[in-house]
Scaffold this motif. Structure first.
Motif, PDB file in Angstrom:
ATOM      1  N   UNK A 111       0.831  -1.191   0.000  1.00 39.87           N
ATOM      2  CA  UNK A 111       0.000   0.000   0.000  1.00 39.87           C
ATOM      3  C   UNK A 111       0.864   1.239   0.000  1.00 39.87           C
ATOM      4  N   UNK A 112       0.363   2.292   0.621  1.00 43.33           N
ATOM      5  CA  UNK A 112       1.123   3.536   0.700  1.00 43.33           C
ATOM      6  C   UNK A 112       2.412   3.341   1.484  1.00 43.33           C
ATOM      7  N   UNK A 113       3.448   4.037   1.046  1.00 43.20           N
ATOM      8  CA  UNK A 113       4.772   3.959   1.695  1.00 43.20           C
ATOM      9  C   UNK A 113       5.306   2.536   1.728  1.00 43.20           C
ATOM     10  N   UNK A 114       4.885   1.718   0.756  1.00 39.65           N
ATOM     11  CA  UNK A 114       5.352   0.319   0.624  1.00 39.65           C
ATOM     12  C   UNK A 114       5.037  -0.537   1.849  1.00 39.65           C
ATOM     13  N   UNK A 115       3.961  -0.187   2.568  1.00 38.25           N
ATOM     14  CA  UNK A 115       3.532  -0.984   3.714  1.00 38.25           C
ATOM     15  C   UNK A 115       2.727  -2.186   3.194  1.00 38.25           C
ATOM     16  N   UNK A 116       3.037  -3.373   3.717  1.00 41.40           N
ATOM     17  CA  UNK A 116       2.363  -4.597   3.263  1.00 41.40           C
ATOM     18  C   UNK A 116       0.897  -4.582   3.682  1.00 41.40           C
TER      19      UNK A 116
END
Length: 318
Positions: free
Chosen positions: A241-246
């Protein structure tokens, strides 16, 4: 996780089963070979009483062969009970059910046999019936609770099958059984949380099949925890998702879906030894819960009696 999924048609099915049972000579219970203990409905055992019972371990082509043999031996040691593993990839294993049923009822030789077939949702019961009948007489599907009402099916050789809706029980007290049922699709998806099931699946794979886990998702090493496992899967499969958060939910769905589909190979999620241990733990937990409830009720009663006594004494002093 507490599983509470008992639609109205399941309550109706139980009443219909109880009414029909006096006419039945044999009960056939279909279990999932990957979870023979967790897919065994305790209500069905209560309903059938001492009727002869043939346990069918379906989907055995997805289960660990050595574990299936352990379960067949376990069930075979019980009085008035036999067990048989089947797979839709080997139709003769299903057709042999008729011969086993006849052998279990020698007193019904050359007589009509009425058999009731039972099972929780999504264990493959309808598929088995269709193969036994040699035609499509029962609805099939990958979602639980496809069969909604009872029907009678003549499968030949003097055997009549009474098909019943897949039936859960009101409360799954063993939390591990609840997770396993949800993991393999016996619980309606709206009644479960994919992230919770994903964490359970991750812990199971870490404990019992770490090599298959790392190979499937091309991981450099075995993750240290359930969360690390889900996050690693999410990064490998682009669930970001946003900021490469899983996205934990998306990654969990991938693990659960692939485990259901059998992409990790032949897996069995429980053994007779695990069953005995969890049965004891569950019985102790239920007893403690009941004792706690009884203690609370006793205190409420004492409080009420004391309050009533105080009111009487107050009136007498006036």
């Amino acid at each position: 996780m507490t599983i509470q999924w008992f639609p109205g048609h399941m309550h109706k099915a139980r009443l219909e089963m109880e009414a029909l049972l006096p006419k039945v000579h044999l009960v056939i219970e279909v279990l999932d070979a990957r979870i023979p203990y967790s897919s065994e409905n305790p209500l069905l055992a209560e309903i059938r009483g001492d009727k002869p019972c043939l346990k069918i371990l379906s989907k055995s082509d997805l289960a660990d062969d050595s574990m299936t043999e352990l379960w067949l031996d376990y069930f075979g040691r019980s009085a008035n009970m036999r067990a048989h593993a089947v797979t839709t990839e080997d139709v003769p294993t299903i057709r042999r059910i008729k011969h086993l049923a006849i052998r279990m009822l020698p007193e019904r030789e050359n007589k009509q046999i009425n058999a009731m077939i039972m099972g929780i949702p999504n264990v493959g019961k309808s598929t088995i019936i269709n193969f036994l009948a040699g035609k499509k007489v029962a609805k099939t599907g990958n979602t639980p609770a496809v069969t909604k009402s009872q029907q009678r099916v003549n499968i030949g050789d003097g055997i009549t099958l009474y098909d019943t809706p897949g039936m859960m029980w009101p409360n799954v007290h063993n939390p591990n059984s609840g997770y396993r049922l949800a993991l393999l699709g016996s619980i309606k998806e709206t009644a479960m949380d994919y992230a919770e099931i994903g964490f359970f699946a991750a812990r199971f794979m870490l404990d019992y099949y770490p090599k298959q886990l790392t190979e499937r998702y091309d991981l450099d090493e075995v993750p240290a925890s359930e969360l690390e496992t889900i996050e690693a899967i999410g990064r490998k499969r682009g669930c970001l998702g946003k900021s490469s958060v899983v996205d934990i939910d998306r990654a969990s769905r991938i693990l659960v879906t692939e485990l259901r589909q059998g992409v990790f190979g032949l897996l069995t999620l429980e053994s007779p030894e695990i069953m005995e241990k969890e049965k004891a733990e569950t019985a102790a937990a239920v007893a403690a819960k009941n004792e706690s409830a009884a203690t609370r009720d006793a205190r409420r009663k004492q409080k009420f009696v004391a309050k009533q006594k105080a009111k009487r004494e107050s009136r007498e002093r006036r």
